[in-house]
Enzyme design. Structure first.
Site, mmCIF file in Angstrom:
data_model
loop_
_atom_site.group_PDB
_atom_site.id
_atom_site.type_symbol
_atom_site.label_atom_id
_atom_site.label_comp_id
_atom_site.label_asym_id
_atom_site.label_seq_id
_atom_site.Cartn_x
_atom_site.Cartn_y
_atom_site.Cartn_z
ATOM 1 N N ASN A 29 23.664 52.976 9.275
ATOM 2 C CA ASN A 29 24.729 53.545 10.118
ATOM 3 C C ASN A 29 24.213 54.554 11.143
ATOM 4 O OD1 ASN A 29 27.603 54.742 10.648
ATOM 5 N ND2 ASN A 29 26.396 56.451 9.844
ATOM 6 N N TYR A 64 21.835 51.810 24.839
ATOM 7 C CA TYR A 64 22.684 51.671 23.644
ATOM 8 C C TYR A 64 23.097 50.203 23.459
ATOM 9 C CZ TYR A 64 26.462 52.990 20.387
ATOM 10 O OH TYR A 64 27.292 53.121 19.293
HETATM 11 P P1 NAD Z 1 27.497 60.832 14.602
HETATM 12 O O1 NAD Z 1 26.648 61.306 15.738
HETATM 13 O O2 NAD Z 1 28.740 61.596 14.272
HETATM 14 O O3 NAD Z 1 26.599 60.738 13.279
HETATM 15 C C1 NAD Z 1 25.332 60.120 13.269
HETATM 16 C C2 NAD Z 1 24.520 60.662 12.116
HETATM 17 O O4 NAD Z 1 23.231 60.020 12.179
HETATM 18 C C3 NAD Z 1 24.277 62.185 12.219
HETATM 19 O O5 NAD Z 1 24.567 62.808 10.982
HETATM 20 C C4 NAD Z 1 22.798 62.283 12.560
HETATM 21 O O6 NAD Z 1 22.156 63.441 12.035
HETATM 22 C C5 NAD Z 1 22.232 60.993 11.947
HETATM 23 N N1 NAD Z 1 20.981 60.593 12.602
HETATM 24 C C6 NAD Z 1 20.789 60.364 13.916
HETATM 25 N N2 NAD Z 1 19.498 60.054 14.152
HETATM 26 C C7 NAD Z 1 18.857 60.070 12.947
HETATM 27 C C8 NAD Z 1 17.513 59.852 12.539
HETATM 28 N N3 NAD Z 1 16.544 59.547 13.414
HETATM 29 N N4 NAD Z 1 17.213 59.975 11.217
HETATM 30 C C9 NAD Z 1 18.171 60.310 10.315
HETATM 31 N N5 NAD Z 1 19.453 60.535 10.651
HETATM 32 C C10 NAD Z 1 19.803 60.420 11.951
HETATM 33 O O7 NAD Z 1 27.823 59.316 14.912
HETATM 34 P P2 NAD Z 1 29.079 58.404 14.469
HETATM 35 O O8 NAD Z 1 30.084 58.440 15.556
HETATM 36 O O9 NAD Z 1 29.478 58.701 13.068
HETATM 37 O O10 NAD Z 1 28.412 56.955 14.549
HETATM 38 C C11 NAD Z 1 27.844 56.312 13.419
HETATM 39 C C12 NAD Z 1 27.377 54.918 13.844
HETATM 40 O O11 NAD Z 1 28.484 54.190 14.396
HETATM 41 C C13 NAD Z 1 26.298 54.937 14.927
HETATM 42 O O12 NAD Z 1 25.370 53.910 14.686
HETATM 43 C C14 NAD Z 1 27.087 54.666 16.192
HETATM 44 O O13 NAD Z 1 26.292 54.096 17.190
HETATM 45 C C15 NAD Z 1 28.133 53.701 15.675
HETATM 46 N N6 NAD Z 1 29.322 53.624 16.512
HETATM 47 C C16 NAD Z 1 30.115 54.731 16.728
HETATM 48 C C17 NAD Z 1 31.240 54.619 17.541
HETATM 49 C C18 NAD Z 1 32.153 55.774 17.805
HETATM 50 O O14 NAD Z 1 33.091 55.598 18.602
HETATM 51 N N7 NAD Z 1 31.959 56.935 17.179
HETATM 52 C C19 NAD Z 1 31.538 53.386 18.141
HETATM 53 C C20 NAD Z 1 30.721 52.301 17.914
HETATM 54 C C21 NAD Z 1 29.615 52.427 17.084
#
Ligand code: NAD
Length: 238
Positions: A79, A144
């Site tokens: 994730n 992305y």
């Molecule tokens: P977020 O930024 O709130 O959380 C991401 C988490 O990943 C954070 O806790 C961060 O510390 C951790 N992280 C990032 N890089 C890291 C690394 N190198 N090693 C270890 N941990 C790491 O993001 P979110 O909105 O919860 O998104 C979660 C997933 O869902 C992501 O893959 C994102 O691309 C995808 N996504 C989100 C959305 C949205 O609208 N929020 C939409 C489509 C896809």
């Protein structure tokens, strides 16, 4: 340990936190991986591993430790993800590299190690969090879109490769639409209102909306489903 073991990356906040909490509720023991500390859990509920998923040595060491302690992994949820948005003409190659490293290469590195444990058991479920940007593209998200599109094609390949010789290892993607988390809360109000207006169901999704889809793909209720992309987007991409 009589519970099934689920690894969830990016579990410190947002969607990863909601997925971890849902899987705990569903009876899994969760191994939560993040660069940041996991501050939301009660002790005894999960094990947390603080590491940068781009650090190959740390990833290999962590999976070794997990296997020694838990003897296998049943579910892997990739994730963790980041954005570094810019229009094509302005995108820095360092931002291209960073997004591809976290969103694509790190998924490959962790899954490479964890899939070996699943192959030993002959079963498992891998769920990769992609995005509707990975299926349909988006303005200002070259890096992305490439990373999330790569996650989908990589997952389809793994769905075929890891199921050889009768192994019941399933690999699916969840493609969230516009979801309210720390990642999107930084966007201007105007953009949020525009995206809500474009979504047939008329709202941003919640992290729980995504966790519910992941919980289904992690469970036996989806045991004949593999190689699929489940869009959870309120109809945004139709
Ligand atoms: P977020 O930024 O709130 O959380 C991401 C988490 O990943 C954070 O806790 C961060 O510390 C951790 N992280 C990032 N890089 C890291 C690394 N190198 N090693 C270890 N941990 C790491 O993001 P979110 O909105 O919860 O998104 C979660 C997933 O869902 C992501 O893959 C994102 O691309 C995808 N996504 C989100 C959305 C949205 O609208 N929020 C939409 C489509 C896809």
């Amino acid at each position: 340990m009589d519970k099934k073991i689920a690894i969830v990356t990016g579990a410190a906040r947002g969607i990863g936190k909601a997925i971890s909490q849902q899987l705990i509720e569903d009876g899994f023991f969760v191994l939560a991986i993040d660069m940041a500390p996991i501050e939301w859990h009660k002790s005894g509920e999960l094990y947390d591993y603080q590491l940068d998923l781009c650090d190959q040595t740390a990833v290999e060491k962590t999976v070794e430790e997990i296997n020694e302690r838990f003897h296998g992994v049943d579910v892997l949820v990739n994730n963790a993800g980041i954005t570094r948005d810019a229009m094509l003409g302005e995108m820095l190659s360092s931002d291209w590299d960073m997004v591809l490293d976290v969103n694509l290469k790190a998924v490959f590195m962790l899954t490479q190690q964890v899939s070996k444990l699943m192959l030993q058991k002959g079963e498992g479920s891998i769920i990769n969090i992609s995005s509707i940007v990975g299926t349909d593209g988006n303005i200002g998200q070259t890096n992305y879109a490439a990373s999330k599109g790569g996650v989908i094609s990589m997952s389809k390949g793994w769905a075929k490769e890891l199921a050889r010789k009768g192994a019941q290892i399933r690999v699916n993607c969840v493609a969230p639409g516009f979801i309210s988390t720390e990642m999107t809360n930084e966007l201007p109000e105007k953009v949020i209102a525009f995206m809500e207006g474009k979504t047939p169901l008329g709202r941003m999704g919640s992290a729980q909306d995504i966790a519910d889809g992941v919980a289904f793909l992690a469970s036996d209720k989806s045991k004949f489903i593999t190689g699929q992309v489940l869009k959870i987007d309120g109809g945004l991409v139709l």
